[in-house]
Write an enzyme that holds these catalytic residues in place. Sequence first.
Site, PDB file in Angstrom:
ATOM      1  N   SER A  52       0.796  -1.227   0.000  1.00 13.09           N
ATOM      2  CA  SER A  52       0.000   0.000   0.000  1.00 13.09           C
ATOM      3  C   SER A  52       0.836   1.288   0.000  1.00 13.09           C
ATOM      4  O   SER A  52       0.320   2.339  -0.344  1.00 13.09           O
ATOM      5  CB  SER A  52      -0.928   0.016   1.214  1.00 13.09           C
ATOM      6  OG  SER A  52      -0.184  -0.158   2.406  1.00 13.09           O
ATOM      7  N   ASP A 326      -3.716   7.720   8.036  1.00  7.53           N
ATOM      8  CA  ASP A 326      -4.480   6.816   8.895  1.00  7.53           C
ATOM      9  C   ASP A 326      -3.490   6.104   9.832  1.00  7.53           C
ATOM     10  O   ASP A 326      -2.371   6.570  10.009  1.00  7.53           O
ATOM     11  CB  ASP A 326      -5.304   5.837   8.043  1.00  7.53           C
ATOM     12  CG  ASP A 326      -4.448   5.012   7.092  1.00  7.53           C
ATOM     13  OD1 ASP A 326      -3.217   4.948   7.306  1.00  7.53           O
ATOM     14  OD2 ASP A 326      -5.012   4.431   6.134  1.00  7.53           O
ATOM     15  N   HIS A 329      -0.508   4.757   7.168  1.00 10.70           N
ATOM     16  CA  HIS A 329       0.010   5.375   5.946  1.00 10.70           C
ATOM     17  C   HIS A 329       0.252   6.873   6.069  1.00 10.70           C
ATOM     18  O   HIS A 329      -0.606   7.580   6.606  1.00 10.70           O
ATOM     19  CB  HIS A 329      -0.981   5.138   4.793  1.00 10.70           C
ATOM     20  CG  HIS A 329      -1.338   3.706   4.598  1.00 10.70           C
ATOM     21  ND1 HIS A 329      -2.520   3.160   5.069  1.00 10.70           N
ATOM     22  CD2 HIS A 329      -0.667   2.696   4.008  1.00 10.70           C
ATOM     23  CE1 HIS A 329      -2.557   1.870   4.757  1.00 10.70           C
ATOM     24  NE2 HIS A 329      -1.450   1.555   4.120  1.00 10.70           N
TER      25      HIS A 329
END
Length: 353
Positions: A52, A326, A329
Amino acid sequence: MDPLIKPFFSLLLFFSSTLLFGEINGVEGSNQHHQYHDHLYGPKKLFVFGDSYADTGNIKKSHAVSWRVPYGITFPGKPSGRFSDGRVSTDFLARLMRIKSPIPYLWKDYAGNKRLRYGMNFAYGGTGVFNTQSSSPNMTIQINLFEHLLGDDLYSPSDLSSSLALVSVAGNDYSNYLTLSRSIAELPAFIKQVVDQTEVNLRRIHAFGVEKIAVPSLQPLGCLPLYASLQGCNDTFNALVNYHNTLLQQVVAKLNNETNHSTFIIFDFYNAFLTIFKTKGENSGGSRRFETPLKPCCEGSCAHVDDKGEKKYRLCDDPKSAFFWDGLHPTQQGWESVYSVLGKNLTASLIKP
Ligand SMILES: *[C@@H]1O[C@H](CO)[C@@H](O)[C@H](O)[C@H]1NC(C)=O
Ligand SMILES: *[C@@H]1O[C@H](CO)[C@@H](O)[C@H](O)[C@H]1NC(C)=O
Ligand SMILES: *[C@@H]1O[C@H](CO)[C@@H](O)[C@H](O)[C@H]1NC(C)=O
Ligand SMILES: *[C@@H]1O[C@H](CO)[C@@H](O)[C@H](O)[C@H]1NC(C)=O
Ligand SMILES: *[C@@H]1O[C@H](CO)[C@@H](O)[C@H](O)[C@H]1NC(C)=O
C-alpha cells in the site's frame, strides 16, 4: 495492515477515464514545477513492486478502503485506490525522475502505449513477500506478472537497462505474523526468512536486465499510529525493524559486490521518518510543520460508516498538517517530506553507475 473490507458486488468501472486523466494532469502539473531544472540523466522508466505504500490503484474498487471517501481528498480529489489523502511513495519517486507515475498493472489494457512508456506499477496494498491475509498477489506473483509482460515484448532489453525498479515492502509480513499471534521470540527467525526471500526477489528483477533497483529500508513500524502509544514509539517493535534493516543492508552490499556496481540502493525510510518525527518536519524544506507527527489525520476506522451511515472516523481540518493519514500510511504531505529529507542523496544514488 490488511486493507481488505468485506467484498461486495460493484458495477463501478475501476478504469474510469476521468480518474486516469485526473491523475495524469495532476502529476504533470507537479512536474512542470521542475521543468527549468537540469535534466536528470537517470532511469527513464519505473517498475514498482510492493504494497500500500506504493500501490496507485491495483486493488479492485470493491475490495479496499483506498477506494472510499475520504481517501484521495487532496489528490486527485476523490478516492483513486491510493492509501493516502493524495499521492504516495511511487508518485514522488516518479516526480523525482521527471516522469509520470507509472500506470497500475490493472489498467494496462486501457492505457495506450504512450502511457506505458513510463513503466508499470505492480504493487498491491496489503501484500508481503510471503502470503498475508490479503487476497492480492504477493511479491513473487507481482514479479511473475512483470515476467509475463516481458515475454510479450512490451519492453525491450534497452528499456529495461534504463529502468528503475522500486521494491517496496512496508511490513505486512510482520503485521500478519503478529495478527496470527505467533511468538515474538521467533520473530527474528521470520525476519531472516523475509529478507532472504527479498534477496531472491531482487536477484530475479536484476536478472531481467533492470540495472537500478531501489529498496526502501523498513520504516519505524513501532511509530505508526496503530502501534505507537501515548508514550510514543514502541521501541521493542523498532528494534526488530532495525534487525530487518541490518540484514537488508548486508544483502544489498553483497549483491552490489557481485555486480561491481551500485545497482541496488537503499532509500533510508527508517531514518527519514525518525528525522521528521524529531524535527516535526521543519527540516524538510517545506513551510509545513507537523505539530503532532504521530497523530493521524483520519482517526478511528477511516472510511468506515456504521449501519446508519454515521462515520466511524474523525478527520483533521487540514491533511497537510499531518504526517500520517491513517493508522499506517503517510499523508501526501508526509510522503513529500520523506522524499525531501532523502533529497540529494537519493538523486545522486539514482545516477551513480
Ligand atoms: C506467493 O503466492 C503464491 C500463490 O498463492 C504461492 O504459491 C507462493 O508460494 C507465494 N510465494 C511466497 C514466497 O510465499
Ligand atoms: C510493542 O510491540 C510489541 C510487538 O508488537 C508488543 O508485544 C508490545 O506489547 C508492545 N509494547 C507496548 C508498550 O505497546
Ligand atoms: C566482494 O566479494 C569478493 C569475493 O567474494 C571478496 O573477496 C571481497 O572482499 C568482497 N568485497 C567487499 C567490499 O565485500
Ligand atoms: C567484478 O570484478 C571482479 C574483479 O575485478 C571480476 O573478477 C568479476 O568478473 C566482476 N564481476 C562482474 C559481474 O562484472
Ligand atoms: C546522505 O548520504 C550521506 C553520505 O553517504 C549519509 O551520511 C547521510 O546519512 C545520508 N542522508 C540521508 C538522509 O540518507
